[in-house]
Scaffold this active site. Sequence first.
Site, PDB file in Angstrom:
ATOM      1  N   GLY A  16      33.321  36.783  37.606  1.00 29.03           N
ATOM      2  CA  GLY A  16      34.418  36.416  38.510  1.00 29.03           C
ATOM      3  C   GLY A  16      33.980  35.377  39.520  1.00 29.03           C
ATOM      4  O   GLY A  16      34.433  35.378  40.660  1.00 29.03           O
ATOM      5  N   ARG A  19      36.592  31.955  41.439  1.00 33.15           N
ATOM      6  CA  ARG A  19      37.367  31.791  42.681  1.00 33.15           C
ATOM      7  C   ARG A  19      36.969  32.880  43.683  1.00 33.15           C
ATOM      8  O   ARG A  19      36.185  33.769  43.366  1.00 33.15           O
ATOM      9  CB  ARG A  19      38.876  31.813  42.406  1.00 33.15           C
ATOM     10  CG  ARG A  19      39.396  33.076  41.793  1.00 33.15           C
ATOM     11  CD  ARG A  19      40.938  33.067  41.765  1.00 33.15           C
ATOM     12  NE  ARG A  19      41.409  34.372  41.360  1.00 33.15           N
ATOM     13  CZ  ARG A  19      41.729  34.712  40.116  1.00 33.15           C
ATOM     14  NH1 ARG A  19      41.628  33.817  39.150  1.00 33.15           N
ATOM     15  NH2 ARG A  19      42.133  35.928  39.841  1.00 33.15           N
ATOM     16  N   ASN A  91      30.927  41.076  40.262  1.00 32.04           N
ATOM     17  CA  ASN A  91      31.952  40.784  41.272  1.00 32.04           C
ATOM     18  C   ASN A  91      33.372  40.796  40.702  1.00 32.04           C
ATOM     19  O   ASN A  91      34.321  41.011  41.447  1.00 32.04           O
ATOM     20  CB  ASN A  91      31.632  39.414  41.900  1.00 32.04           C
ATOM     21  CG  ASN A  91      32.808  38.827  42.619  1.00 32.04           C
ATOM     22  OD1 ASN A  91      33.074  39.160  43.774  1.00 32.04           O
ATOM     23  ND2 ASN A  91      33.575  37.959  41.946  1.00 32.04           N
ATOM     24  N   SER A 143      33.867  48.076  47.582  1.00 35.92           N
ATOM     25  CA  SER A 143      34.848  47.821  48.657  1.00 35.92           C
ATOM     26  C   SER A 143      34.769  48.972  49.651  1.00 35.92           C
ATOM     27  O   SER A 143      34.412  50.098  49.279  1.00 35.92           O
ATOM     28  CB  SER A 143      36.254  47.764  48.056  1.00 35.92           C
ATOM     29  OG  SER A 143      37.224  47.894  49.077  1.00 35.92           O
ATOM     30  N   TYR A 156      42.281  51.616  42.385  1.00 33.69           N
ATOM     31  CA  TYR A 156      41.266  50.685  42.919  1.00 33.69           C
ATOM     32  C   TYR A 156      40.166  51.454  43.682  1.00 33.69           C
ATOM     33  O   TYR A 156      38.971  51.211  43.490  1.00 33.69           O
ATOM     34  CB  TYR A 156      41.968  49.678  43.831  1.00 33.69           C
ATOM     35  CG  TYR A 156      41.089  48.582  44.374  1.00 33.69           C
ATOM     36  CD1 TYR A 156      40.626  47.556  43.551  1.00 33.69           C
ATOM     37  CD2 TYR A 156      40.729  48.548  45.724  1.00 33.69           C
ATOM     38  CE1 TYR A 156      39.834  46.542  44.067  1.00 33.69           C
ATOM     39  CE2 TYR A 156      39.948  47.537  46.242  1.00 33.69           C
ATOM     40  CZ  TYR A 156      39.494  46.523  45.412  1.00 33.69           C
ATOM     41  OH  TYR A 156      38.713  45.518  45.912  1.00 33.69           O
ATOM     42  N   LYS A 160      36.135  51.637  42.777  1.00 34.36           N
ATOM     43  CA  LYS A 160      35.099  51.170  43.699  1.00 34.36           C
ATOM     44  C   LYS A 160      34.166  52.313  44.126  1.00 34.36           C
ATOM     45  O   LYS A 160      32.973  52.095  44.344  1.00 34.36           O
ATOM     46  CB  LYS A 160      35.748  50.501  44.914  1.00 34.36           C
ATOM     47  CG  LYS A 160      36.509  49.213  44.568  1.00 34.36           C
ATOM     48  CD  LYS A 160      35.595  48.174  43.948  1.00 34.36           C
ATOM     49  CE  LYS A 160      36.267  46.826  43.771  1.00 34.36           C
ATOM     50  NZ  LYS A 160      35.369  45.817  43.154  1.00 34.36           N
ATOM     51  N   ILE A 189      38.778  40.498  53.033  1.00 32.20           N
ATOM     52  CA  ILE A 189      38.267  39.133  52.930  1.00 32.20           C
ATOM     53  C   ILE A 189      39.431  38.227  52.532  1.00 32.20           C
ATOM     54  O   ILE A 189      40.255  38.598  51.690  1.00 32.20           O
ATOM     55  CB  ILE A 189      37.141  39.061  51.859  1.00 32.20           C
ATOM     56  CG1 ILE A 189      36.064  40.155  52.095  1.00 32.20           C
ATOM     57  CG2 ILE A 189      36.520  37.665  51.834  1.00 32.20           C
ATOM     58  CD1 ILE A 189      35.315  40.085  53.401  1.00 32.20           C
TER      59      ILE A 189
HETATM   60  P1  NDP Z   1      40.036  37.133  43.219  1.00 33.50           P
HETATM   61  O1  NDP Z   1      41.248  37.723  42.588  1.00 33.50           O
HETATM   62  O2  NDP Z   1      40.196  35.986  44.158  1.00 33.50           O
HETATM   63  O3  NDP Z   1      39.010  36.681  42.059  1.00 33.50           O
HETATM   64  C1  NDP Z   1      38.710  37.565  41.026  1.00 33.50           C
HETATM   65  C2  NDP Z   1      37.717  36.910  40.063  1.00 33.50           C
HETATM   66  O4  NDP Z   1      37.431  37.851  39.018  1.00 33.50           O
HETATM   67  C3  NDP Z   1      38.268  35.667  39.400  1.00 33.50           C
HETATM   68  O5  NDP Z   1      37.221  34.729  39.231  1.00 33.50           O
HETATM   69  C4  NDP Z   1      38.741  36.163  38.034  1.00 33.50           C
HETATM   70  O6  NDP Z   1      38.708  35.114  37.085  1.00 33.50           O
HETATM   71  C5  NDP Z   1      37.699  37.258  37.747  1.00 33.50           C
HETATM   72  N1  NDP Z   1      38.162  38.298  36.834  1.00 33.50           N
HETATM   73  C6  NDP Z   1      39.224  39.129  36.990  1.00 33.50           C
HETATM   74  N2  NDP Z   1      39.336  39.952  35.925  1.00 33.50           N
HETATM   75  C7  NDP Z   1      38.311  39.636  35.075  1.00 33.50           C
HETATM   76  C8  NDP Z   1      37.878  40.109  33.815  1.00 33.50           C
HETATM   77  N3  NDP Z   1      38.523  41.106  33.182  1.00 33.50           N
HETATM   78  N4  NDP Z   1      36.799  39.552  33.249  1.00 33.50           N
HETATM   79  C9  NDP Z   1      36.119  38.539  33.869  1.00 33.50           C
HETATM   80  N5  NDP Z   1      36.475  38.053  35.066  1.00 33.50           N
HETATM   81  C10 NDP Z   1      37.560  38.588  35.661  1.00 33.50           C
HETATM   82  O7  NDP Z   1      39.284  38.350  43.914  1.00 33.50           O
HETATM   83  P2  NDP Z   1      38.325  38.403  45.210  1.00 33.50           P
HETATM   84  O8  NDP Z   1      37.463  37.216  45.241  1.00 33.50           O
HETATM   85  O9  NDP Z   1      39.133  38.728  46.387  1.00 33.50           O
HETATM   86  O10 NDP Z   1      37.463  39.714  44.877  1.00 33.50           O
HETATM   87  C11 NDP Z   1      36.189  39.655  44.272  1.00 33.50           C
HETATM   88  C12 NDP Z   1      35.590  41.048  44.264  1.00 33.50           C
HETATM   89  O11 NDP Z   1      35.493  41.529  45.601  1.00 33.50           O
HETATM   90  C13 NDP Z   1      36.424  42.081  43.508  1.00 33.50           C
HETATM   91  O12 NDP Z   1      35.582  42.980  42.847  1.00 33.50           O
HETATM   92  C14 NDP Z   1      37.182  42.781  44.617  1.00 33.50           C
HETATM   93  O13 NDP Z   1      37.563  44.072  44.246  1.00 33.50           O
HETATM   94  C15 NDP Z   1      36.129  42.791  45.706  1.00 33.50           C
HETATM   95  N6  NDP Z   1      36.663  42.949  47.039  1.00 33.50           N
HETATM   96  C16 NDP Z   1      37.556  42.046  47.560  1.00 33.50           C
HETATM   97  C17 NDP Z   1      38.040  42.230  48.835  1.00 33.50           C
HETATM   98  C18 NDP Z   1      38.991  41.275  49.463  1.00 33.50           C
HETATM   99  O14 NDP Z   1      39.433  41.565  50.583  1.00 33.50           O
HETATM  100  N7  NDP Z   1      39.327  40.156  48.834  1.00 33.50           N
HETATM  101  C19 NDP Z   1      37.647  43.383  49.647  1.00 33.50           C
HETATM  102  C20 NDP Z   1      36.708  44.269  49.009  1.00 33.50           C
HETATM  103  C21 NDP Z   1      36.244  44.038  47.753  1.00 33.50           C
HETATM  104  P3  NDP Z   1      39.728  35.074  35.805  1.00 33.50           P
HETATM  105  O15 NDP Z   1      41.088  35.391  36.350  1.00 33.50           O
HETATM  106  O16 NDP Z   1      39.578  33.708  35.233  1.00 33.50           O
HETATM  107  O17 NDP Z   1      39.229  36.125  34.886  1.00 33.50           O
END
Ligand code: NDP
Length: 248
Positions: A16, A19, A91, A143, A156, A160, A189
């Site tokens: 991931g 982004r 991630n 998280s 979720y 986590k 975040i």
């Molecule tokens: P985003 O939705 O912005 O990004 C998620 C990323 O994961 C993307 O790059 C996406 O790419 C990838 N992804 C999603 N599903 C899959 C899959 N099945 N296989 C491979 N890649 C995958 O999320 P965040 O950056 O906000 O979150 C990142 C991590 O941090 C997550 O684990 C989230 O739970 C955790 N987190 C976030 C918080 C927040 O406030 N934002 C708080 C606490 C934890 P693509 O779609 O191309 O697959």
Amino acid sequence: MQVKIDLTGRVALVTGGSRGIGHAIARSLAGVGAQVAILGRDSAKAQEVAHALANGAARGYGCDVRDAAQVESTVGAVERDFGHIDVVVNNAGTTRDNLLFRIGEDDWDMVIDTNLKGAFLVTKHAARGMIKRRWGRIVNITSVVGISGNKGQANYSASKAGLIGFTKAVSKELSSRNVLVNAVAPGFIDTELTRSIGEAARNALIEAIPLGRLGQGSDVAAAVLFLASDFASYITGQVLVVDGGLVL
Ligand code: NDP
């Protein structure tokens, strides 16, 4: 004395990484000299992001972490392309928020498979090389809701919390081979995942955070850099909370 994190010569795989937080982590790792493999379902996006990274030593791979065969072949491809993997950042994550009685089985499976099974599959395949080389760092992005729970996020929160248990169990299995396994627990975040929160709820959240702001991807990336570095060589099985003081 100057204290500087330097991961020159290390190869890091970030799921991931295309982004949000994962992108900030990949950028930071590249910024301290690591070669970085970025995994995401959207292969073109992962490659585009990789090409834009600072040190020009990154590659993007299309991989759905829920799929065992894709994970196995992608980890193999990264090892062939870079020679080995030293650091894994699990991630990739997703949400399908709803109250308990409205969570469908598909939404339960989607969240658990992405956030928990994905980390299991990537860790299982990438850890073999680390064990052989007697050096490895695995950082799982959990998280604060995996610690405290959250209304409307039973799926979720369960994924986590599961990731924290997974981190602790695997840290015990791999420590004798100098493979350290830790988790980072972000609070709120500012990414696409949290941008759908309405303005009123967002302002209420900011008020509840002692440091008075949402976190940035770079705040989480800094914790990951530390855990991936030699400064954390006596730390394993821990959860480092990065939430501005929200959950105490
Ligand atoms: P985003 O939705 O912005 O990004 C998620 C990323 O994961 C993307 O790059 C996406 O790419 C990838 N992804 C999603 N599903 C899959 C899959 N099945 N296989 C491979 N890649 C995958 O999320 P965040 O950056 O906000 O979150 C990142 C991590 O941090 C997550 O684990 C989230 O739970 C955790 N987190 C976030 C918080 C927040 O406030 N934002 C708080 C606490 C934890 P693509 O779609 O191309 O697959």
